[in-house]
Design an enzyme around this catalytic site. Structure first.
Site, short mmCIF file in Angstrom:
data_model
loop_
_atom_site.label_atom_id
_atom_site.label_comp_id
_atom_site.label_asym_id
_atom_site.label_seq_id
_atom_site.Cartn_x
_atom_site.Cartn_y
_atom_site.Cartn_z
N LYS A 49 92.00 34.38 34.18
CA LYS A 49 92.14 33.96 35.58
C LYS A 49 93.57 33.50 35.89
O LYS A 49 93.97 33.53 37.06
CB LYS A 49 91.11 32.87 35.92
CG LYS A 49 89.66 33.26 35.67
CD LYS A 49 89.30 34.62 36.24
CE LYS A 49 87.88 35.08 36.04
NZ LYS A 49 87.28 35.00 34.70
N TYR A 256 72.88 36.32 32.11
CA TYR A 256 74.27 35.87 32.25
C TYR A 256 74.39 34.44 31.73
O TYR A 256 73.57 33.58 32.07
CB TYR A 256 74.70 35.94 33.73
CG TYR A 256 76.03 35.26 33.96
CD1 TYR A 256 77.20 35.81 33.44
CD2 TYR A 256 76.11 34.05 34.65
CE1 TYR A 256 78.41 35.18 33.61
CE2 TYR A 256 77.32 33.41 34.83
CZ TYR A 256 78.47 33.98 34.30
OH TYR A 256 79.67 33.35 34.47
N TYR A 282 81.35 35.56 27.74
CA TYR A 282 82.11 36.76 28.10
C TYR A 282 82.62 37.51 26.88
O TYR A 282 82.22 38.64 26.60
CB TYR A 282 83.32 36.38 28.97
CG TYR A 282 82.97 35.88 30.35
CD1 TYR A 282 82.69 36.76 31.37
CD2 TYR A 282 82.93 34.52 30.63
CE1 TYR A 282 82.37 36.31 32.64
CE2 TYR A 282 82.63 34.06 31.89
CZ TYR A 282 82.34 34.96 32.90
OH TYR A 282 82.03 34.50 34.14
C1 LIG Z 1 86.03 35.58 34.32
C2 LIG Z 1 86.06 35.99 32.92
C3 LIG Z 1 85.91 37.33 32.53
C4 LIG Z 1 85.61 38.41 33.51
O1 LIG Z 1 86.66 38.72 34.35
P1 LIG Z 1 86.35 39.29 35.80
O2 LIG Z 1 87.65 39.59 36.37
O3 LIG Z 1 85.62 38.19 36.54
O4 LIG Z 1 85.45 40.47 35.63
C5 LIG Z 1 86.04 37.66 31.20
N1 LIG Z 1 86.26 36.71 30.27
C6 LIG Z 1 86.38 35.41 30.59
C7 LIG Z 1 86.57 34.44 29.51
C8 LIG Z 1 86.29 35.00 31.92
O5 LIG Z 1 86.40 33.70 32.22
#
Ligand SMILES: *Cc1c(COP(=O)(O)O)cnc(C)c1O
Length: 319
Positions: A49, A256, A282
């Site tokens: 991010k 999720y 993730y």
């Molecule tokens: C938000 C996030 C993702 C996914 O990214 P997007 O752009 O929202 O698809 C992947 N890994 C981590 C650790 C995240 O925080």
């Protein structure tokens, strides 16, 4: 076509992030695996991010914003990193989070350390969260403040530019290392990272397939296509955005943000072979998805595969 450098950007991350070969895991698997360490971004616990926020918060600042609002789940890495980056820029952050899932520990601790205001909405729907944000922004405007809105995950074309730029960074590092990547694999949660990387691969890494591993059951083929189109338009690139460029697999497990056995095994495997932490929400699931692809015979011994580590370690401490 515009250049990425034509867009206002605040250099919040320490870029470029490292890219190197995972020697031990590659040896174990008999393949060539590399990692791009976007968890080492120099802000909080790092993560994807930050690249999006470099563009989004530059936009906020140019519009005179003094308070930034964003949304997410209670353990949102995006919300936590927004709080961290806003603090650094002297802006206030208000995080409007869904009151679902793990409500203690992890990123919620960090949100408070970074001085963000956290508000919960008891709902399953982001429509309700956005409704609450609209009301908050109205109130703030009435008080003479200038709020700036960032949607879930920062997944708008301006945010995606951060990952178009990451693809360019990868192209430079690949050249320095003398490797050509056959595939880059990343976790997909709101689609912006994947859309940026996939468009960026078209521009800077021809011949490299971009594979996204979806960690929730949103239709990422559609979401990524729309974001790629929007980002291409922003860049005034008139080449084609094609559905054939989009390769999405899913590894959701029980749901999720609910750990899966394969995701947990992947967290332990990378930790125990390489000393690198991925997370249960993730990157652990994305790595599990990649290991599954390798097991199915995708990518041979001669091919080079890059795993993009998008961060998330805070979730390891959510209780
Ligand atoms: C938000 C996030 C993702 C996914 O990214 P997007 O752009 O929202 O698809 C992947 N890994 C981590 C650790 C995240 O925080």
């Amino acid at each position: 076509m515009k250049q990425i450098t034509d867009f206002p950007n605040l250099p919040l991350g320490l870029l470029p992030t490292p890219l190197y070969r995972l020697e031990n895991l590659s040896r174990e698997l008999g393949r060539n695996l590399y990692i791009k360490r976007d968890d080492l971004m120099g802000v909080a616990l790092g993560g994807n991010k930050v690249r999006k926020l470099e563009f989004l918060l530059a936009d906020a600042r140019s519009k005179g914003a003094d308070v930034v609002l964003t949304a997410g789940g209670p353990q949102s890495n995006h919300a936590m990193l927004t709080a961290a980056c806003a603090a650094r820029l002297g802006m206030e952050a208000i995080l409007v989070l869904k009151k679902r899932g793990v409500l203690e520990g992890g990123n919620l601790i960090l949100d408070r350390i970074f001085g963000a205001e956290v508000r919960f909405v008891d709902t399953d729907s982001y429509d309700d969260v956005y409704g609450e944000m609209d009301r908050l922004m109205e109130d703030l405007r009435r008080q003479g403040r200038t709020p700036y809105f960032i949607p879930v995950g920062g997944s708008v074309p301006l945010g995606c530019l951060g990952y178009v730029n990451c693809a360019k960074e990868i192209a430079n590092q690949a050249e320095e290392l003398g490797v050509a990547f056959d595939a880059i694999v990343s976790a997909t949660g709101s689609g912006g990272t994947y859309a940026g990387l996939t468009l960026g691969a078209k521009l800077f890494l021809p011949g490299t397939q971009s594979v996204g591993i979806g960690v929730c059951d949103d239709p990422f083929e559609e979401i990524a296509y729309d974001l790629m189109e929007g980002t291409a338009r922003l860049l005034e690139w008139d080449g084609p955005v094609e559905r054939e460029d989009i390769h999405i697999r899913y590894h959701i497990g029980p749901g999720y943000a609910v750990p899966s056995p394969e995701g947990t095994a992947a967290v332990e495997r990378l930790a125990r072979t390489e000393g690198v932490l991925v997370d249960p929400v993730y990157t652990g699931k994305a790595l599990a998805g990649l290991l599954q692809l390798l097991e199915e015979g995708c990518f041979g011994e001669e091919e080079n595969v890059l795993f993009v580590h998008t961060g998330g370690a805070g979730a390891l401490f959510a209780v």
